[in-house]
Design a protein around this motif. Structure first.
Motif, PDB file in Angstrom:
ATOM      1  N   GLY A   1      36.217  46.568  29.235  1.00 36.76           N
ATOM      2  CA  GLY A   1      37.372  46.039  28.521  1.00 36.76           C
ATOM      3  C   GLY A   1      37.871  44.696  29.006  1.00 36.76           C
ATOM      4  O   GLY A   1      38.484  43.952  28.241  1.00 36.76           O
ATOM      5  N   HIS A   2      37.624  44.365  30.286  1.00 36.92           N
ATOM      6  CA  HIS A   2      38.216  43.148  30.850  1.00 36.92           C
ATOM      7  C   HIS A   2      37.214  42.282  31.602  1.00 36.92           C
ATOM      8  O   HIS A   2      37.599  41.241  32.142  1.00 36.92           O
ATOM      9  N   ASP A   3      35.945  42.709  31.673  1.00 44.07           N
ATOM     10  CA  ASP A   3      34.911  41.993  32.421  1.00 44.07           C
ATOM     11  C   ASP A   3      35.325  41.810  33.885  1.00 44.07           C
ATOM     12  O   ASP A   3      35.160  40.742  34.468  1.00 44.07           O
ATOM     13  N   ILE A   4      35.878  42.881  34.461  1.00 47.22           N
ATOM     14  CA  ILE A   4      36.321  42.890  35.856  1.00 47.22           C
ATOM     15  C   ILE A   4      35.489  43.920  36.614  1.00 47.22           C
ATOM     16  O   ILE A   4      35.304  45.040  36.143  1.00 47.22           O
ATOM     17  N   LEU A   5      35.001  43.550  37.787  1.00 44.17           N
ATOM     18  CA  LEU A   5      34.199  44.455  38.601  1.00 44.17           C
ATOM     19  C   LEU A   5      35.058  45.002  39.736  1.00 44.17           C
ATOM     20  O   LEU A   5      35.580  44.237  40.560  1.00 44.17           O
ATOM     21  N   CYS A   6      35.217  46.322  39.782  1.00 47.07           N
ATOM     22  CA  CYS A   6      36.010  46.977  40.823  1.00 47.07           C
ATOM     23  C   CYS A   6      35.118  47.349  42.007  1.00 47.07           C
ATOM     24  O   CYS A   6      34.077  47.985  41.823  1.00 47.07           O
ATOM     25  N   LEU A   7      35.529  46.955  43.219  1.00 46.86           N
ATOM     26  CA  LEU A   7      34.716  47.163  44.418  1.00 46.86           C
ATOM     27  C   LEU A   7      35.274  48.208  45.365  1.00 46.86           C
ATOM     28  O   LEU A   7      34.515  48.901  46.032  1.00 46.86           O
ATOM     29  N   ALA A   8      36.598  48.311  45.438  1.00 44.13           N
ATOM     30  CA  ALA A   8      37.194  49.154  46.466  1.00 44.13           C
ATOM     31  C   ALA A   8      38.587  49.593  46.042  1.00 44.13           C
ATOM     32  O   ALA A   8      39.159  49.097  45.078  1.00 44.13           O
TER      33      ALA A   8
ATOM     34  N   VAL B   1      41.917  57.914  41.348  1.00 45.63           N
ATOM     35  CA  VAL B   1      42.806  56.784  41.633  1.00 45.63           C
ATOM     36  C   VAL B   1      44.250  57.267  41.581  1.00 45.63           C
ATOM     37  O   VAL B   1      44.698  57.820  40.573  1.00 45.63           O
ATOM     38  N   ALA B   2      44.996  57.062  42.678  1.00 42.91           N
ATOM     39  CA  ALA B   2      46.380  57.514  42.776  1.00 42.91           C
ATOM     40  C   ALA B   2      47.351  56.385  42.443  1.00 42.91           C
ATOM     41  O   ALA B   2      46.974  55.202  42.408  1.00 42.91           O
ATOM     42  N   ALA B   3      48.606  56.740  42.205  1.00 35.61           N
ATOM     43  CA  ALA B   3      49.624  55.754  41.842  1.00 35.61           C
ATOM     44  C   ALA B   3      49.887  54.769  42.967  1.00 35.61           C
ATOM     45  O   ALA B   3      50.257  53.614  42.717  1.00 35.61           O
ATOM     46  N   GLU B   4      49.693  55.218  44.233  1.00 37.09           N
ATOM     47  CA  GLU B   4      49.942  54.327  45.369  1.00 37.09           C
ATOM     48  C   GLU B   4      48.705  53.528  45.772  1.00 37.09           C
ATOM     49  O   GLU B   4      48.715  52.825  46.789  1.00 37.09           O
ATOM     50  N   ASP B   5      47.638  53.620  44.989  1.00 49.11           N
ATOM     51  CA  ASP B   5      46.420  52.855  45.272  1.00 49.11           C
ATOM     52  C   ASP B   5      46.491  51.458  44.658  1.00 49.11           C
ATOM     53  O   ASP B   5      47.180  51.229  43.661  1.00 49.11           O
ATOM     54  N   GLU B   6      45.747  50.544  45.260  1.00 45.60           N
ATOM     55  CA  GLU B   6      45.510  49.227  44.693  1.00 45.60           C
ATOM     56  C   GLU B   6      44.006  49.031  44.568  1.00 45.60           C
ATOM     57  O   GLU B   6      43.239  49.540  45.393  1.00 45.60           O
ATOM     58  N   LEU B   7      43.597  48.285  43.560  1.00 43.28           N
ATOM     59  CA  LEU B   7      42.179  48.073  43.301  1.00 43.28           C
ATOM     60  C   LEU B   7      41.759  46.693  43.791  1.00 43.28           C
ATOM     61  O   LEU B   7      42.434  45.692  43.517  1.00 43.28           O
ATOM     62  N   VAL B   8      40.647  46.647  44.507  1.00 44.38           N
ATOM     63  CA  VAL B   8      40.058  45.365  44.919  1.00 44.38           C
ATOM     64  C   VAL B   8      38.974  45.024  43.904  1.00 44.38           C
ATOM     65  O   VAL B   8      38.013  45.782  43.734  1.00 44.38           O
ATOM     66  N   VAL B   9      39.142  43.889  43.227  1.00 42.01           N
ATOM     67  CA  VAL B   9      38.265  43.564  42.102  1.00 42.01           C
ATOM     68  C   VAL B   9      37.717  42.145  42.223  1.00 42.01           C
ATOM     69  O   VAL B   9      38.239  41.316  42.965  1.00 42.01           O
ATOM     70  N   ILE B  10      36.659  41.888  41.444  1.00 37.77           N
ATOM     71  CA  ILE B  10      36.112  40.535  41.281  1.00 37.77           C
ATOM     72  C   ILE B  10      36.376  40.099  39.851  1.00 37.77           C
ATOM     73  O   ILE B  10      36.063  40.825  38.902  1.00 37.77           O
ATOM     74  N   ALA B  11      36.959  38.912  39.691  1.00 34.72           N
ATOM     75  CA  ALA B  11      37.259  38.390  38.356  1.00 34.72           C
ATOM     76  C   ALA B  11      37.278  36.863  38.402  1.00 34.72           C
ATOM     77  O   ALA B  11      37.378  36.263  39.480  1.00 34.72           O
ATOM     78  N   THR B  12      37.176  36.248  37.242  1.00 36.64           N
ATOM     79  CA  THR B  12      37.180  34.792  37.171  1.00 36.64           C
ATOM     80  C   THR B  12      38.576  34.210  37.401  1.00 36.64           C
ATOM     81  O   THR B  12      38.720  33.064  37.822  1.00 36.64           O
ATOM     82  N   GLU B  13      39.635  34.997  37.092  1.00 35.20           N
ATOM     83  CA  GLU B  13      41.004  34.583  37.347  1.00 35.20           C
ATOM     84  C   GLU B  13      41.832  35.831  37.641  1.00 35.20           C
ATOM     85  O   GLU B  13      41.394  36.946  37.400  1.00 35.20           O
ATOM     86  N   ARG B  14      43.015  35.640  38.189  1.00 35.02           N
ATOM     87  CA  ARG B  14      43.831  36.784  38.599  1.00 35.02           C
ATOM     88  C   ARG B  14      44.157  37.657  37.394  1.00 35.02           C
ATOM     89  O   ARG B  14      44.786  37.203  36.434  1.00 35.02           O
ATOM     90  N   PRO B  15      43.733  38.934  37.419  1.00 31.86           N
ATOM     91  CA  PRO B  15      43.934  39.815  36.257  1.00 31.86           C
ATOM     92  C   PRO B  15      45.405  40.169  36.053  1.00 31.86           C
ATOM     93  O   PRO B  15      46.161  40.316  37.007  1.00 31.86           O
ATOM     94  N   GLU B  16      45.780  40.295  34.792  1.00 28.14           N
ATOM     95  CA  GLU B  16      47.106  40.772  34.420  1.00 28.14           C
ATOM     96  C   GLU B  16      46.911  41.915  33.438  1.00 28.14           C
ATOM     97  O   GLU B  16      46.764  41.702  32.240  1.00 28.14           O
ATOM     98  N   LEU B  17      46.893  43.132  33.965  1.00 22.81           N
ATOM     99  CA  LEU B  17      46.642  44.307  33.163  1.00 22.81           C
ATOM    100  C   LEU B  17      47.952  44.977  32.767  1.00 22.81           C
ATOM    101  O   LEU B  17      48.857  45.119  33.607  1.00 22.81           O
ATOM    102  N   ALA B  18      48.049  45.387  31.515  1.00 26.33           N
ATOM    103  CA  ALA B  18      49.282  46.042  31.039  1.00 26.33           C
ATOM    104  C   ALA B  18      49.333  47.472  31.560  1.00 26.33           C
ATOM    105  O   ALA B  18      48.315  48.131  31.707  1.00 26.33           O
TER     106      ALA B  18
END
Length: 264
Positions: free
Chosen positions: A221-228, A247-264
């Protein structure tokens, strides 16, 4: 007489106003002004990597307009940046208050290249201890040269410690083992070109789902690769989690993207 008085008054007024602006600019360049900015980054110390550090911060969408305050023992402001302020001084309470460190979102400690190697880390660890004892809630990133001093820096409450020499050694070994892989690493850690590493909060629609499902949806959906995944509470980082990891509510995702993602 009226013309001469009018012209003279206008000249004096213009010269006075210009003098105030010039004096203000000179004081700013000499590091003699107190800052009132908030939510800024504070760079303690300065070395040859300082200009690249500021450029990296400016290249990220998250920090391109965020004020930066430099505290260093320099004669004048090291960079010509309109959103960068300079305070000439040392890492002590008075100068930290001038930089409004209490309201900063982060502090970066740069090592002093003018000092000998064995003194450099000791000085920056003491400076870290000073900052954390005065402002324990501020997040402090520390640059060290010797991995032996990491334990001492942790005792000084440094939040994130980067060992410059250790990173270079690891990259050299990786380059010898897997030729060309350091090109990708260089791209990922630079905000100025290519894809970059980011840490984002998962949308509510992804909370409770498996890591595999989240990874597939982000890529499709966003061409973002999640690593950790990193837990915000205990800061436990899990690289490449199991496919069925939830994935829990207190988790954060480490991702690779061309620019800083802004997900709704």
């Amino acid at each position: 007489v009226l013309m001469m008085m009018g012209i003279g008054f206008l000249g004096v007024l213009t010269a006075t106003i210009a003098g105030v602006f010039i004096e203000n600019k000179l004081m700013e360049n000499k590091g003699m002004k107190i800052t009132t900015v908030e939510g800024h980054f504070v760079i303690c110390g300065w070395n040859f990597r300082g200009a690249d550090l500021v450029a990296e911060l400016r290249a990220d969408q998250k920090s391109k307009d965020v004020p930066i305050v430099i505290i260093a023992d320099l004669n004048e402001k090291p960079l010509d940046d309109p959103n960068l302020q300079f305070i000439r001084g040392e890492i002590k309470q008075d100068d930290l208050e001038k930089a409004n460190v209490q309201k900063a979102q982060g502090v970066i400690m740069l090592s002093d290249e003018r000092l000998e190697a064995h003194v450099r880390d000791a000085t920056i660890i003491m400076d870290t201890l000073t900052v954390k004892s005065l402002y324990p809630e501020v997040y402090v990133c520390v640059e060290l040269t010797d991995p032996k001093n990491v334990g001492h820096c942790r005792m000084a409450k440094g939040d994130e410690i980067i060992v410059v020499g250790e990173l270079s050694t690891n990259l050299l070994a990786q380059a010898a083992l897997d030729h060309g892989i350091t090109h990708m690493i260089t791209e990922l850690v630079s905000n100025r070109y290519g894809n970059d590493l980011y840490k984002i909060e998962p949308p509510s629609s992804m909370v409770g789902r498996t890591f595999f499902e989240v990874m597939c949806e982000l890529k499709k959906g966003h061409d973002i690769l999640c690593l950790a995944v990193e837990n915000k509470v205990d800061h436990n980082l899990i690289a490449n989690p199991d496919a069925d990891y939830r994935v829990a509510a207190e988790d954060e995702l480490v991702v690779i993207a061309t620019e800083r993602p802004e997900l709704a």
